[in-house]
Structures are given as structure tokens and as C-alpha cells.
Design a protein around this motif. Structure first.
Motif, short mmCIF file in Angstrom:
data_model
loop_
_atom_site.label_atom_id
_atom_site.label_comp_id
_atom_site.label_asym_id
_atom_site.label_seq_id
_atom_site.Cartn_x
_atom_site.Cartn_y
_atom_site.Cartn_z
N ARG A 1 -10.83 47.68 72.00
CA ARG A 1 -9.72 46.74 71.87
C ARG A 1 -9.02 46.59 73.22
NH1 ARG A 1 -10.79 47.95 66.71
NH2 ARG A 1 -10.23 46.40 65.12
N SER A 57 -17.10 40.21 66.98
CA SER A 57 -18.02 40.68 68.01
C SER A 57 -19.04 41.67 67.45
CB SER A 57 -17.25 41.33 69.16
OG SER A 57 -16.42 40.38 69.81
N GLN A 115 -4.20 38.86 73.37
CA GLN A 115 -4.14 38.16 72.09
C GLN A 115 -2.69 38.03 71.61
OE1 GLN A 115 -6.76 36.92 70.46
NE2 GLN A 115 -8.56 38.23 70.77
N LEU A 138 -11.40 43.49 73.66
CA LEU A 138 -11.19 42.40 72.71
C LEU A 138 -9.73 42.15 72.39
CD1 LEU A 138 -13.50 40.64 71.67
CD2 LEU A 138 -14.33 42.87 72.43
N MET A 147 -17.69 48.00 73.41
CA MET A 147 -16.65 47.16 72.86
C MET A 147 -15.41 48.01 72.53
SD MET A 147 -16.95 44.85 69.44
CE MET A 147 -18.61 44.41 69.92
N ASP A 184 -11.28 39.15 66.43
CA ASP A 184 -12.29 39.00 67.48
C ASP A 184 -13.16 40.24 67.60
OD1 ASP A 184 -11.33 36.48 67.95
OD2 ASP A 184 -10.91 36.80 70.08
N TYR A 185 -12.54 41.41 67.45
CA TYR A 185 -13.32 42.66 67.55
C TYR A 185 -14.39 42.69 66.46
CZ TYR A 185 -14.33 47.58 68.45
OH TYR A 185 -14.95 48.75 68.80
N ALA A 238 -6.65 40.22 67.61
CA ALA A 238 -7.52 41.18 68.27
C ALA A 238 -8.52 41.78 67.29
CB ALA A 238 -6.69 42.28 68.93
N LYS A 291 -12.45 37.27 75.52
CA LYS A 291 -13.61 38.15 75.65
C LYS A 291 -14.70 37.94 74.61
CE LYS A 291 -13.16 39.91 79.51
NZ LYS A 291 -14.23 39.76 80.51
N LEU A 292 -14.36 37.44 73.44
CA LEU A 292 -15.40 37.11 72.47
C LEU A 292 -16.29 36.00 73.04
CD1 LEU A 292 -16.82 37.18 69.74
CD2 LEU A 292 -14.97 35.75 68.81
N TYR A 352 -16.12 45.31 77.13
CA TYR A 352 -15.40 44.11 76.71
C TYR A 352 -14.14 44.52 75.96
CZ TYR A 352 -19.71 41.63 77.87
OH TYR A 352 -20.79 41.13 78.53
#
Length: 395
Positions: free
Chosen positions: A249, A283, A270, A220, A247, A279-280, A276, A225-226, A218
Motif C-alpha cells: 500500500r 492489482s 489516493q 498502491l 505490491m 486498487d490494491y 487504495a 500505480k494500478l 508498486y
């Protein structure tokens, strides 16, 4: 029962970060990052090097002894043994990554498939190699994946071609299942990613019923993607398999934005780095909150994200070496993160790319350019190396 906290993290501890490097290796890293810090050399280096390689000038030896040696394990799996053992001496695992790119022939896809299987067989029974990896574009044509993403009907030849891609993908993942060696499927450009996601989900349904074998990736830095991760988790939980989450970036930001602008569609990237990062880190929170049915590989060179994940494990009273949680960095980068995390008891792995020098050059150029484009990355690496050189009284 609460897990007692392990040794506190100090990412500035250069003695631990560079413990496995000799004085000569440390000096070589110093000069390499000094060269990489020159934007001019990083920009002119790729075309000049490709020109020299294409006309047959004997520069492979120079490349192998410098940038290749720093960022790659070798040209073959066997040549990676020194790197595998060097990382293991600091309790850091190896991810063997066959990094040949840009090929477009069925025979090459078949060879790559078999080479990926060889990495799984090499990892089997060797705790120093806890995870393996592959790219779908290593076993299938980019243009075919692109057409599939547009939902355009395939002709008969293309349908047969895609059946071969699916067969290679399943053969790799079934070998991973049989050998009990987890494997990650890397993310790629957004305009082929839906097809990759579908393949990865099919493999997780098949092989993640009891243990974690297959991870999807994923990116991010994409704004969607989240939400995708959360939706995928609900599907996996409903269908009774473990969701494997690698996961990151992301690696294609400039290319993604340029293509979106040229073709006139909204960029999937993003709006800024803060989004970014948000969300990272969200996650990370989500995965740890559902750690029984999500297995996480946190691929990052971001110090804050590493601290957040480490803190989350303590907050949720989870062991630092929980089998569903790994940190991952690239060979030759962020040793201060990798070795200080492993010293504090966390599961840590390094991507160890390998392959013929000429074929791996695109990967090496990206690493050099990545170090100059990420704000402060090269100066951070250089600063840590200089600090350790001073500690060892080398300067």
C-alpha cells in the motif's frame, strides 16, 4: 486439473500464530505492544532515545532486549540465524533487510552494496531465505535521484556519480542472477521513484528473461500505480521478460501529502483508504490473471487482501505454493497472517531487518509509529497475544 483446496484459513488461530514463541517471548511481546499503544510514549520516545544514544548513555542493551529484538533479526547477518530458524520452523521464509538509513557518502554506499551482496550469498542454496531486498537510496544519494527525477541536466561530477549508482545496482542484481536468488527493489518517495522505476526496469530486462530474479515495488496508495502496473506488464510481455511485482500500500503518505501541499502540486496519494484498498485488490486480480508472465510478492498486513489473494489462487486453480506468488509481512507484526497462511500451504516470507542498533533506530521508530497510526493495529496485535496467553493459561 483443479487443485484441491488446502486447509481453510483462520487468522484468529493464535495457537498457530504464536507456536514458535516461548511463554517468555509472548509475555515480552505483550508488554512491548502495551507500551507502543501509548501514543505519548511513541511520540516522545524517538527524540529521547536519540539524545541518550548521542551522549553515550548505555541504553543500547535495553533497546536490543526490547523493541530491537522484537522487530529485528540482529546487528549482523550471523546474528539473524536464530530468527531465520524460528521462522522456518513455522514454514515462513526470511527476507534479510539491511536497514541502515540516512547515509550520504560514497564509501558508505560501496559498503552497503557489498553488504546487500552478502545477503544474496547467504541466501544462496538456503530455502529458508527465498528472497532478498535493497533500497536504491542505500547505494546512491537521495539528492542525485531527486535531480534525475526532475529531468534536470547533470553536471560532469553528477554523471559520474550516477554511473556508480547504476554499477552498484547492476552488480547486486547480477549477483542475484548468478546465485539464482530473487531480489526486490523497494519503492521510496514519489519524487525519486521515476528514477528507481527506470533502474528496476533495466534490471528486469537484463535478468528476468527466463526466471524471476528482480522485482520492482508498486505503492498502491498512489492513485497512478494500478495503471503503471498494467502498462509495465504490457511492455514486459512485448519485450519478453517476467514482470516482478512487489505490491504494497505504501509507507510515506503523510510526507507525500505534506510536500504536495507545501509545493502546490496535486497529491499522488489516493483520496481515501477505500480507493487504495480497491486498487490494491484490483492489482491482485490483474497479477493472478497474468500469472505466467507476472511474479507477485503481496506485501500486506491487511487481512482482507490476504483472503482475496488466497481465494484468487483457488479460483484460478493454482497451487497454493505457486512459485510466482508470495505473501510477505514484517517481522514482529501480523504473525496471525503469516503463520496461518504458511500452515495452509502458501508461500510466506517475513522482512527481517538487521544492522547496528543506532543506525536501525529510524526503522524501529517507524514500526512503533505505524502500529499506533494504523487504526486498530496495536489493539489487534494485543488482542491476539492476550487470547494466546489465555489459551496457555498465562493469565
Amino acid at each position: 486439473m483443479e487443485t484441491p483446496p488446502n486447509k481453510s484459513l483462520n487468522f484468529d488461530d493464535t495457537e498457530i500464530a504464536f507456536r514458535n514463541k516461548s511463554n517468555g517471548e509472548l509475555n515480552a511481546a505483550y508488554w512491548l505492544f502495551k507500551i507502543i499503544s501509548s501514543n505519548f510514549l511513541t511520540k516522545i520516545g524517538p527524540p529521547i532515545t536519540n539524545f541518550f544514544l548521542n551522549i553515550g548513555l548505555p541504553i543500547k542493551g535495553i533497546i536490543k532486549a526490547t523493541i530491537f529484538e522484537h522487530f529485528c533479526g540482529g546487528e549482523t547477518i550471523a546474528e539473524c540465524e536464530h530468527t531465520i530458524q524460528q521462522l522456518a520452523s513455522g514454514h515462513v521464509g526470511t527476507i534479510l533487510d539491511y536497514s541502515v538509513e540516512g547515509e550520504d557518502e560514497e564509501a558508505v554506499f560501496d559498503f552497503t552494496c557489498e553488504e546487500i551482496i552478502r545477503t544474496i550469498e547467504r541466501a544462496s542454496g538456503d530455502q529458508r531465505i527465498p528472497i532478498t531486498v535493497f533500497k536504491v537510496t542505500g547505494i546512491g544519494r537521495f539528492g542525485l535521484l531527486e535531480k534525475l527525477d526532475t529531468k534536470t541536466a547533470l553536471n560532469t561530477a553528477e554523471l559520474a556519480e550516477f554511473e556508480k549508482v547504476k554499477h552498484r545496482c547492476e552488480k547486486i542484481c547480477r549477483t542475484a542472477f548468478d546465485k539464482n536468488v530473487p531480489i526486490m527493489i523497494d519503492a521510496e518517495e514519489s519524487w525519486i521513484q521515476d528514477t528507481i522505476d527506470e533502474l528496476a526496469f533495466d534490471m528486469m530486462r537484463l535478468f528476468n528473461q527466463k526466471n524471476i530474479i528482480v522485482y520492482n515495488t508498486y505503492q498502491l496508495y498512489r492513485h497512478d500505480k494500478l495503471a503503471d502496473l498494467k502498462a509495465d506488464h504490457l511492455i514486459a510481455r512485448a519485450q519478453g521478460f517476467i514482470l516482478g511485482v512487489k505490491m504494497v500500500r505504501g509507507a510515506y503518505m503523510e510526507k507525500e501529502r505534506k510536500r504536495a501541499e507545501e509545493l502546490g502540486y496535486p497529491s499522488p496519494i489516493q483520496p481515501d483508504k477505500a480507493a487504495a484498498d480497491r486498487d490494491y485488490n484490483e492489482s491482485l486480480n490483474y497479477c493472478i490473471a497474468h500469472i505466467d508472465d507476472i511474479a507477485l510478492v503481496c506485501g500486506t498486513h491487511n487481512e482482507e487482501s490476504c483472503r482475496i489473494l488466497a481465494q484468487l489462487l483457488d479460483t484460478h486453480r493454482l497451487k497454493h505454493d505457486h512459485p510466482h506468488v508470495y505473501f510477505a509481512q514484517l517481522l514482529g507484526m501480523s504473525d496471525n497472517l503469516s503463520f496461518n497462511l504458511s500452515d495452509a500451504g502458501y508461500n510466506v516470507t517475513k522482512y527481517v531487518p538487521y544492522g547496528p542498533i543506532k543506525a536501525v533506530m529510524p526503522y524501529l521508530f517507524r514500526r512503533a509509529q505505524e502500529n499506533t497510526s494504523i487504526a486498530g493495529a496495536t489493539s489487534r496485535e494485543l488482542g491476539l497475544i492476550i487470547k494466546e496467553k489465555q489459551r496457555r493459561r498465562l493469565i
